[in-house]
Design a protein around this motif. Sequence first.
Motif, PDB file in Angstrom:
ATOM      1  N   ASP A  51       0.890  -1.164   0.000  1.00  0.00           N
ATOM      2  CA  ASP A  51       0.000   0.000   0.000  1.00  0.00           C
ATOM      3  C   ASP A  51       0.929   1.215   0.000  1.00  0.00           C
ATOM      4  N   ASN A 238      -7.422  -2.724  -4.253  1.00  0.00           N
ATOM      5  CA  ASN A 238      -6.419  -3.655  -4.792  1.00  0.00           C
ATOM      6  C   ASN A 238      -6.977  -5.063  -4.965  1.00  0.00           C
ATOM      7  N   ASP A 267      -6.769  -4.552  13.827  1.00  0.00           N
ATOM      8  CA  ASP A 267      -6.656  -3.094  13.743  1.00  0.00           C
ATOM      9  C   ASP A 267      -7.376  -2.508  12.536  1.00  0.00           C
ATOM     10  N   ILE A 268      -7.547  -3.316  11.494  1.00  0.00           N
ATOM     11  CA  ILE A 268      -8.109  -2.735  10.270  1.00  0.00           C
ATOM     12  C   ILE A 268      -9.427  -3.401   9.868  1.00  0.00           C
ATOM     13  N   GLY A 295      -5.658 -11.810  15.757  1.00  0.00           N
ATOM     14  CA  GLY A 295      -5.215 -11.061  16.937  1.00  0.00           C
ATOM     15  C   GLY A 295      -3.835 -10.453  16.765  1.00  0.00           C
ATOM     16  N   TRP A 296      -3.333  -9.922  17.840  1.00  0.00           N
ATOM     17  CA  TRP A 296      -2.125  -9.112  17.843  1.00  0.00           C
ATOM     18  C   TRP A 296      -1.013  -9.831  18.563  1.00  0.00           C
TER      19      TRP A 296
HETATM   20  O1  ME8 Z   1      -2.882  -1.317   7.818  1.00  0.00           O
HETATM   21  N1  ME8 Z   1       0.469  -8.697  15.307  1.00  0.00           N
HETATM   22  O2  ME8 Z   1      -0.944  -1.757   6.635  1.00  0.00           O
HETATM   23  P1  ME8 Z   1       0.084  -2.102   7.789  1.00  0.00           P
HETATM   24  C1  ME8 Z   1      -0.247  -9.247  14.317  1.00  0.00           C
HETATM   25  N2  ME8 Z   1      -1.909  -0.596   4.513  1.00  0.00           N
HETATM   26  N3  ME8 Z   1      -0.396  -8.702  13.093  1.00  0.00           N
HETATM   27  C2  ME8 Z   1       0.222  -7.538  12.844  1.00  0.00           C
HETATM   28  C3  ME8 Z   1       0.997  -6.892  13.834  1.00  0.00           C
HETATM   29  C4  ME8 Z   1       1.115  -7.533  15.112  1.00  0.00           C
HETATM   30  N4  ME8 Z   1       1.822  -7.008  16.119  1.00  0.00           N
HETATM   31  N5  ME8 Z   1       1.473  -5.762  13.281  1.00  0.00           N
HETATM   32  C5  ME8 Z   1       1.025  -5.711  11.992  1.00  0.00           C
HETATM   33  C6  ME8 Z   1      -2.234  -1.330   6.785  1.00  0.00           C
HETATM   34  N6  ME8 Z   1       0.266  -6.778  11.720  1.00  0.00           N
HETATM   35  C7  ME8 Z   1      -2.890  -0.942   5.465  1.00  0.00           C
HETATM   36  C8  ME8 Z   1      -3.739  -2.116   4.980  1.00  0.00           C
HETATM   37  S1  ME8 Z   1      -5.373  -3.270   3.227  1.00  0.00           S
HETATM   38  C9  ME8 Z   1      -6.346  -2.785   1.976  1.00  0.00           C
HETATM   39  C10 ME8 Z   1      -4.482  -1.868   3.716  1.00  0.00           C
HETATM   40  C11 ME8 Z   1      -0.363  -7.125  10.419  1.00  0.00           C
HETATM   41  O3  ME8 Z   1       1.416  -2.155   7.120  1.00  0.00           O
HETATM   42  C12 ME8 Z   1      -1.872  -7.229  10.555  1.00  0.00           C
HETATM   43  O4  ME8 Z   1      -2.352  -8.011   9.490  1.00  0.00           O
HETATM   44  O5  ME8 Z   1      -0.083  -1.212   8.950  1.00  0.00           O
HETATM   45  C13 ME8 Z   1      -2.307  -5.809  10.337  1.00  0.00           C
HETATM   46  O6  ME8 Z   1      -3.668  -5.706   9.964  1.00  0.00           O
HETATM   47  C14 ME8 Z   1      -1.398  -5.390   9.215  1.00  0.00           C
HETATM   48  O7  ME8 Z   1      -0.143  -6.045   9.509  1.00  0.00           O
HETATM   49  C15 ME8 Z   1      -1.238  -3.885   9.137  1.00  0.00           C
HETATM   50  O8  ME8 Z   1      -0.273  -3.601   8.174  1.00  0.00           O
END
Ligand code: ME8
Length: 525
Positions: A51, A238, A267-268, A295-296
């Motif tokens: 992105d 996308n 988060d999203i 989850g996180w």
């Molecule tokens: O939000 N634990 O991109 P992003 C688990 N570009 N998963 C995690 C994490 C963690 N501590 N940290 C990140 C965006 N993730 C947008 C998305 S989609 C059309 C656009 C993973 O680079 C998790 O999947 O911030 C989270 O939703 C994503 O990375 C966020 O990536």
Amino acid sequence: MAAEPYYVTTPIYYVNDVPHIGHAYTTLACDALARFMRLDGRRVMFLTGTDEHGQKVEKAADDLGISAQDLADRNSANFRDLAARMGYSNDDFIRTTEPRHIEAVQHLWRVLLERGEIYLGTYAGWYSVRDEAFFAESELIKGADGKLLAPTGTGAEVEWVEEPSYFFRLSAWQDRLLEFYDAHPDFIAPHSRRNEVVSFVSGGLHDLSVSRTSFKWGVPVPNDPGHVMYVWLDALTNYLTAVGYPDTDSETFRTFWPADLHMVGKDILRFHAVYWPAFLLAAGIEPPKRVFAHGWWTNEGEKISKSLGNVIDPLTLVEEYGLDQVRYFLLREVPFGNDGDFSRSAMVQRVNGDLANGIGNLAQRTLTLIHRNCEGRVPDPDKGKIDGPDDIDLRLACGPSLLAKMRQDLEQQRFDIALQEMMAAVAKADVYITANEPWALKKTDPARMATVLYTLAEAIRSIAILAQPIMPDAAARLLDQLSVPEDARSFAHVEDQEIHWSLTPGTPLPKPEGVFPRLEDKAEA
Ligand code: ME8
């Protein structure tokens, strides 16, 4: 019956950051699903990517004194590299700066405009650059120093934005979204998250600002190039671009859309479960079938963040513990959907308990017995007596029954449960070997010994075939040790087991070698 196609997507990751374990986790889960579905005979499209637009990326590039495009090129390559080194089997890698994508987003924009879903106004309100999200004042929280923060737990400050902006009529979609959730009870998973989304939408929706004029790094709004599109409208699209949108008549689009699964972090979820289906319904396009918000991960109990300096590099873990071990741990350790804590000692325990002592030990024992007692060839079972009830029972438990359970589990993204079922099958094989004592049969009943060892080899063959989506390399090495031909490793070769003995007696086997070494707990040592 022709198998259903399967389209699974990861979020596309922001290029202002380096890839870490969180990104690796989401893509890993999708990779396991994609591999599972392919082995199950389905035609799969597995998409990941980056992105690249938006204020956050523009700012990060400014801070580095380089162009946004240069930053995007550099960091997108890091994510592509991660995908290659983690062995992900993605069919495509999309970048939102590609012409195919810009064409798709601009087309979607025109459709929404023509249908009266977008209008021009002025935005005045709060914006969090870190989250690339607008917030109502009532949603904000006050930080320790009195600064206003986004409610996302990221500690991101918000800024006041006032500028001409196009709006999407989100408020008009409240009832239709609620109807949609009602009609599609599996659209949002896990279930607890579904309730969150429903209550957010029930609380009332405001129209959404979908263009910005105070910075430049985005897709230009058609016929009004002073505006760039809101990065989430751009990014979400996308998923359509990659299957050929705007050509909705193309074979690819008709085969794969609507997507079976958008995998995202919690988060999203709001963007994927509220805005995205609203955009799609408004454009007359069917929404995806399911959004799963996992989850996180935290690191030894701490939030993972660049500022805390505790970002876990997935490639370092892989070097330390092995790729398949890391894949297994991440998918087995935490009930998928819950938060998880990464700890080295948990990793070591899990790998030693399930892989070294579990599957690895079972395979090593069986293959060594075959090597010693059957001249290193697939044993010739006593055809007259092969089907003793416990022989059949074990073959079914490790083969067709396990496949049926795993299919159900993975259809619902329950990786941890699927792997527990697999370990239960391994445990059953351990009980079988102890009960039948093949080592003692060599003198007393060699024909029965051959049957027992053949049955065990068959059980391992099935388990290894079913383990491929999670541990592709180790499973392949196990199948090599059983001399299973490359073209006999799909799930069809597990399902048919009820009718056929699949391993050919007399086939020479290579010298057995351990596949899962025990890890040393460095924390303990
Ligand atoms: O939000 N634990 O991109 P992003 C688990 N570009 N998963 C995690 C994490 C963690 N501590 N940290 C990140 C965006 N993730 C947008 C998305 S989609 C059309 C656009 C993973 O680079 C998790 O999947 O911030 C989270 O939703 C994503 O990375 C966020 O990536």
